[in-house]
Write a protein that holds these residues in place. Structure first.
Motif, PDB file in Angstrom:
ATOM      1  N   GLN A  59       0.829  -1.206   0.000  1.00  0.00           N
ATOM      2  CA  GLN A  59       0.000   0.000   0.000  1.00  0.00           C
ATOM      3  C   GLN A  59       0.862   1.254   0.000  1.00  0.00           C
ATOM      4  O   GLN A  59       0.555   2.240  -0.692  1.00  0.00           O
ATOM      5  CB  GLN A  59      -0.930   0.004   1.219  1.00  0.00           C
ATOM      6  N   ASN A  60       1.946   1.241   0.787  1.00  0.00           N
ATOM      7  CA  ASN A  60       2.837   2.404   0.825  1.00  0.00           C
ATOM      8  C   ASN A  60       3.508   2.649  -0.525  1.00  0.00           C
ATOM      9  O   ASN A  60       3.633   3.791  -0.973  1.00  0.00           O
ATOM     10  CB  ASN A  60       3.896   2.212   1.915  1.00  0.00           C
ATOM     11  N   ARG A  61       3.944   1.557  -1.176  1.00  0.00           N
ATOM     12  CA  ARG A  61       4.536   1.707  -2.505  1.00  0.00           C
ATOM     13  C   ARG A  61       3.527   2.302  -3.478  1.00  0.00           C
ATOM     14  O   ARG A  61       3.853   3.184  -4.279  1.00  0.00           O
ATOM     15  CB  ARG A  61       5.033   0.355  -3.028  1.00  0.00           C
ATOM     16  N   ALA A  62       2.304   1.795  -3.399  1.00  0.00           N
ATOM     17  CA  ALA A  62       1.263   2.306  -4.292  1.00  0.00           C
ATOM     18  C   ALA A  62       0.963   3.774  -4.010  1.00  0.00           C
ATOM     19  O   ALA A  62       0.769   4.570  -4.938  1.00  0.00           O
ATOM     20  CB  ALA A  62      -0.009   1.467  -4.134  1.00  0.00           C
ATOM     21  N   ALA A  63       0.934   4.150  -2.724  1.00  0.00           N
ATOM     22  CA  ALA A  63       0.653   5.548  -2.364  1.00  0.00           C
ATOM     23  C   ALA A  63       1.722   6.479  -2.918  1.00  0.00           C
ATOM     24  O   ALA A  63       1.417   7.541  -3.485  1.00  0.00           O
ATOM     25  CB  ALA A  63       0.563   5.683  -0.849  1.00  0.00           C
ATOM     26  N   ARG A  64       2.994   6.099  -2.771  1.00  0.00           N
ATOM     27  CA  ARG A  64       4.082   6.939  -3.294  1.00  0.00           C
ATOM     28  C   ARG A  64       4.026   7.024  -4.823  1.00  0.00           C
ATOM     29  O   ARG A  64       4.258   8.082  -5.415  1.00  0.00           O
ATOM     30  CB  ARG A  64       5.428   6.397  -2.828  1.00  0.00           C
ATOM     31  N   THR A  65       3.717   5.890  -5.453  1.00  0.00           N
ATOM     32  CA  THR A  65       3.628   5.857  -6.920  1.00  0.00           C
ATOM     33  C   THR A  65       2.507   6.764  -7.416  1.00  0.00           C
ATOM     34  O   THR A  65       2.680   7.534  -8.365  1.00  0.00           O
ATOM     35  CB  THR A  65       3.392   4.418  -7.407  1.00  0.00           C
ATOM     36  N   ILE A  66       1.344   6.681  -6.780  1.00  0.00           N
ATOM     37  CA  ILE A  66       0.205   7.509  -7.187  1.00  0.00           C
ATOM     38  C   ILE A  66       0.506   8.976  -6.936  1.00  0.00           C
ATOM     39  O   ILE A  66       0.179   9.852  -7.756  1.00  0.00           O
ATOM     40  CB  ILE A  66      -1.072   7.067  -6.448  1.00  0.00           C
ATOM     41  N   ALA A  67       1.148   9.286  -5.804  1.00  0.00           N
ATOM     42  CA  ALA A  67       1.481  10.674  -5.496  1.00  0.00           C
ATOM     43  C   ALA A  67       2.371  11.279  -6.579  1.00  0.00           C
ATOM     44  O   ALA A  67       2.119  12.394  -7.064  1.00  0.00           O
ATOM     45  CB  ALA A  67       2.172  10.752  -4.131  1.00  0.00           C
ATOM     46  N   ARG A  68       3.402  10.547  -6.996  1.00  0.00           N
ATOM     47  CA  ARG A  68       4.297  11.049  -8.039  1.00  0.00           C
ATOM     48  C   ARG A  68       3.563  11.236  -9.367  1.00  0.00           C
ATOM     49  O   ARG A  68       3.864  12.143 -10.137  1.00  0.00           O
ATOM     50  CB  ARG A  68       5.483  10.101  -8.219  1.00  0.00           C
ATOM     51  N   SER A  69       2.587  10.360  -9.610  1.00  0.00           N
ATOM     52  CA  SER A  69       1.861  10.431 -10.880  1.00  0.00           C
ATOM     53  C   SER A  69       0.985  11.672 -10.988  1.00  0.00           C
ATOM     54  O   SER A  69       0.577  12.059 -12.093  1.00  0.00           O
ATOM     55  CB  SER A  69       0.988   9.179 -11.062  1.00  0.00           C
ATOM     56  N   LEU A  70       0.697  12.314  -9.862  1.00  0.00           N
ATOM     57  CA  LEU A  70      -0.203  13.464  -9.876  1.00  0.00           C
ATOM     58  C   LEU A  70       0.440  14.718 -10.467  1.00  0.00           C
ATOM     59  O   LEU A  70      -0.216  15.751 -10.603  1.00  0.00           O
ATOM     60  CB  LEU A  70      -0.715  13.749  -8.454  1.00  0.00           C
ATOM     61  N   GLY A  71       1.733  14.616 -10.808  1.00  0.00           N
ATOM     62  CA  GLY A  71       2.361  15.718 -11.530  1.00  0.00           C
ATOM     63  C   GLY A  71       1.823  15.856 -12.945  1.00  0.00           C
ATOM     64  O   GLY A  71       1.961  16.910 -13.575  1.00  0.00           O
ATOM     65  N   ASP A  72       1.192  14.804 -13.441  1.00  0.00           N
ATOM     66  CA  ASP A  72       0.545  14.820 -14.758  1.00  0.00           C
ATOM     67  C   ASP A  72      -0.852  15.427 -14.598  1.00  0.00           C
ATOM     68  O   ASP A  72      -1.742  14.810 -13.989  1.00  0.00           O
ATOM     69  CB  ASP A  72       0.458  13.394 -15.301  1.00  0.00           C
ATOM     70  N   THR A  73      -1.027  16.634 -15.108  1.00  0.00           N
ATOM     71  CA  THR A  73      -2.291  17.367 -14.901  1.00  0.00           C
ATOM     72  C   THR A  73      -3.499  16.612 -15.449  1.00  0.00           C
ATOM     73  O   THR A  73      -4.569  16.567 -14.816  1.00  0.00           O
ATOM     74  CB  THR A  73      -2.214  18.754 -15.561  1.00  0.00           C
ATOM     75  N   THR A  74      -3.354  16.005 -16.610  1.00  0.00           N
ATOM     76  CA  THR A  74      -4.483  15.278 -17.216  1.00  0.00           C
ATOM     77  C   THR A  74      -4.906  14.112 -16.340  1.00  0.00           C
ATOM     78  O   THR A  74      -6.105  13.903 -16.087  1.00  0.00           O
ATOM     79  CB  THR A  74      -4.096  14.770 -18.614  1.00  0.00           C
ATOM     80  N   TRP A  75      -3.940  13.342 -15.866  1.00  0.00           N
ATOM     81  CA  TRP A  75      -4.245  12.194 -15.010  1.00  0.00           C
ATOM     82  C   TRP A  75      -4.813  12.658 -13.666  1.00  0.00           C
ATOM     83  O   TRP A  75      -5.754  12.074 -13.150  1.00  0.00           O
ATOM     84  CB  TRP A  75      -2.987  11.355 -14.811  1.00  0.00           C
ATOM     85  N   ARG A  76      -4.239  13.728 -13.095  1.00  0.00           N
ATOM     86  CA  ARG A  76      -4.727  14.246 -11.809  1.00  0.00           C
ATOM     87  C   ARG A  76      -6.194  14.661 -11.921  1.00  0.00           C
ATOM     88  O   ARG A  76      -7.003  14.382 -11.032  1.00  0.00           O
ATOM     89  CB  ARG A  76      -3.875  15.434 -11.359  1.00  0.00           C
ATOM     90  N   THR A  77      -6.541  15.295 -13.040  1.00  0.00           N
ATOM     91  CA  THR A  77      -7.931  15.723 -13.243  1.00  0.00           C
ATOM     92  C   THR A  77      -8.857  14.522 -13.392  1.00  0.00           C
ATOM     93  O   THR A  77      -9.978  14.515 -12.860  1.00  0.00           O
ATOM     94  CB  THR A  77      -8.028  16.622 -14.495  1.00  0.00           C
ATOM     95  N   ARG A  78      -8.386  13.511 -14.089  1.00  0.00           N
ATOM     96  CA  ARG A  78      -9.203  12.307 -14.288  1.00  0.00           C
ATOM     97  C   ARG A  78      -9.444  11.586 -12.959  1.00  0.00           C
ATOM     98  O   ARG A  78     -10.564  11.150 -12.672  1.00  0.00           O
ATOM     99  CB  ARG A  78      -8.499  11.371 -15.269  1.00  0.00           C
ATOM    100  N   LEU A  79      -8.399  11.487 -12.147  1.00  0.00           N
ATOM    101  CA  LEU A  79      -8.539  10.832 -10.854  1.00  0.00           C
ATOM    102  C   LEU A  79      -9.426  11.646  -9.919  1.00  0.00           C
ATOM    103  O   LEU A  79     -10.257  11.097  -9.185  1.00  0.00           O
ATOM    104  CB  LEU A  79      -7.153  10.634 -10.226  1.00  0.00           C
ATOM    105  N   GLN A  80      -9.280  12.950  -9.969  1.00  0.00           N
ATOM    106  CA  GLN A  80     -10.117  13.828  -9.149  1.00  0.00           C
ATOM    107  C   GLN A  80     -11.591  13.644  -9.482  1.00  0.00           C
ATOM    108  O   GLN A  80     -12.440  13.529  -8.585  1.00  0.00           O
ATOM    109  CB  GLN A  80      -9.713  15.281  -9.375  1.00  0.00           C
TER     110      GLN A  80
END
Length: 392
Positions: A59-80
């Protein structure tokens, strides 16, 4: 005030010692004069894979991975958009449709979690993502950049670590939800529990302990038991409530199941797991009209019930092995013997220490019970009644 997820811990060491002493005393009191009741079984000394640590690490690995991915504005908006719409997001398939590398990393975390819980990878994605608290919705919708944390397995944690899109760690108060939106990466406990109880039943049977879903009837029940040619008697839960203390804001709803134990028609100990997917929050009365005990599968008109929680770290193969190892040492002595003590002692020691699954227990439930009965731990009550299930 929003309902609180059920809390398992309390003062755990004292609770465990008190309940085990009570269980031992009740077992001795119930033993027939012809022989002594079996001594409480020591905690299983089986090889243990520390599922809590493995699940937490994934879970911690996944949390760090997802956090780093949020630098992508398109993906961040989709997840939001997904988080605001549905609350809980099956994040692995969503990520796979947006970024192959991200999807692959989360899929690897899913496989690690399934393995740690003793589940087949066919169970599918288990990772989910949700907003930590409803109070964060406005800030997230307004465009505030979210942080990401993993659901902590420790109910007594005072701080949690969240990550931003640059990978930096931030310590947050576990008892007070921050104003900044925080995504919580967790295990889909409902999905894991449904698959886990199937594994538990199968593994118990492999180890020589009979086990079935509450509505199932064992073949060829003996004459004079609760089963007849037209149906069978059960105990039905008409109302149930659990009481608890406040939990960290990162905790989601509980997923509860009960292990019903007693002596089968063959005189051997049996365990019948019962899923209780509705029992999410403390201080809430649920009226499920759910079958808890199928008396056609039991020799005596008495059984025990141990209520547990799927908390993300349970390894169902290990649990089945531990319970079978403990219960198979207990033989039918011609009178009913309570089995709660053996089940509690079978739970691996590190489950008590790190994140206990134990919620409540009821001793010697009778087929004739009709009314409200409080659990031995003082953490809940059930209203039950006899109920005849007709067969067509």
């Amino acid at each position: 005030m929003r309902p609180r997820p059920i809390r398992r811990r309390g003062t755990l060491a004292a609770t465990a010692a008190t309940l085990l002493a009570l269980a031992a005393a009740q077992t001795l009191a119930a033993a027939p004069s012809a022989g002594a009741a079996p001594a409480p079984v020591a905690a299983a000394s089986m090889p243990h894979s520390a599922p809590a640590s493995a699940v937490t690490a994934a879970q911690n690995r996944a949390a760090r991975t997802i956090a780093r991915s949020l630098g992508d504005t398109t993906w961040r908006t989709r997840l939001q958009a997904a988080a605001l719409k549905s609350g809980d997001v099956a994040v692995t398939p969503l990520a796979a449709g947006a970024d192959h590398h991200l999807g692959s990393e989360l899929a690897a975390a899913d496989r690690a979690i399934a393995a740690a819980k003793g589940l087949d990878t066919k169970v599918g994605p288990l990772l989910r993502l949700r907003l930590g608290d409803r109070s964060m919705r406005a800030a997230l919708a307004a465009g505030t950049a979210p942080w990401v944390t993993a659901a902590d397995s420790d109910d007594d944690a005072r701080t949690v670590t969240a990550y931003d899109s640059r990978g930096r760690a931030h310590e947050l108060d576990a008892r007070k939800a921050p104003s900044r939106p925080v995504y919580v990466v967790d295990v889909d406990s409902s999905k894991a529990l449904a698959a886990g109880l199937d594994v538990l039943r199968d593994e118990l049977v492999k180890h020589g302990v009979a086990s079935a879903a509450p509505g199932a009837v064992d073949a060829s029940p003996r004459t004079g038991t609760a089963a007849t040619t037209s149906g069978f008697w059960t105990t039905k839960i008409t109302a149930v409530e659990l009481s608890d203390d406040e939990e960290p804001w990162i905790k989601g709803a509980a997923e509860i199941y009960t292990l019903v134990t007693g002596f089968g028609q063959d005189g051997k100990v049996r365990v019948d797991p019962v899923d209780m997917p509705y029992l999410d929050y403390d201080g809430t009365v649920y009226r499920p009209n759910q079958i808890l005990v199928n008396w056609s599968n039991y020799k005596y008109n008495l059984a025990d019930a141990v209520m547990m929680e799927e908390d993300g770290s349970t390894n169902y193969r290990d649990l089945a092995n531990a319970i079978a190892t403990a219960l198979l040492t207990i033989t039918d002595q011609g009178a009913y013997i309570p089995l709660v003590t053996a089940v509690l002692n079978a739970i691996p020691n590190d489950w008590w220490t790190d994140d206990p699954d134990y919620v409540e227990s009821w001793y010697t439930l009778a087929r004739s019970n009709n009314g409200t009965y409080y659990g031995a731990r003082g953490n809940g009550w059930m209203t039950v009644e006899p109920y005849f299930v007709e067969q067509f």
